[in-house]
Design a protein around this motif. Structure first.
Motif: not given
Length: 128
Positions: A36-46, A68-77
């Protein structure tokens, strides 16, 4: 699989502590979000992520910290409330349903927390 991850509003990650971190199978699954890296909102954004880990003693926090570190690196909360569980609380030779009850209570605790609204793109304020 990536579609299921990105379409879910709430994630609850459950994992045992395995040699100081999460199991490789779980990490491999999360690594596939790279598609999903090339999507407008990649990974687990928001996306909101609840974390549950079990291990002997207080070591479950190692798994929580890794997730926690993995979730944050994937742009999740990650939710601010996580559930470390002492492994001996999960299993009892006489009661096979103890595991399910413990996880059920943990899931209810996490799902009661409501994600904050209007935080979309907060991470962009840190990007110049």
């Amino acid at each position: 699989m990536a579609q299921m991850f990105t379409s879910a509003d709430l994630h609850i990650w459950l994992a045992p502590l395995y040699h100081g971190s999460i199991p490789g199978v779980m990490k491999n699954c999360l690594d596939w979000l790279e598609v999903t890296a090339n999507r407008y909102e990649p990974y687990l954004t928001d996306k909101t992520v609840g974390l549950i880990c079990w291990a002997d003693g207080l070591q479950a926090m190692q798994g929580i910290n890794a997730m926690d570190a993995i979730a944050k690196s994937l742009r999740a909360w990650p939710l601010p409330f996580s559930v470390p569980i002492v492994r001996s609380a999960l299993f009892d030779g006489n009661d096979k349903r103890k595991f399910l009850r413990c996880i059920s209570i943990s899931l209810k605790s996490l799902s009661a927390l409501q994600p904050q609204k209007n935080r979309k793109n907060d991470y962009k304020s840190f990007v110049t």
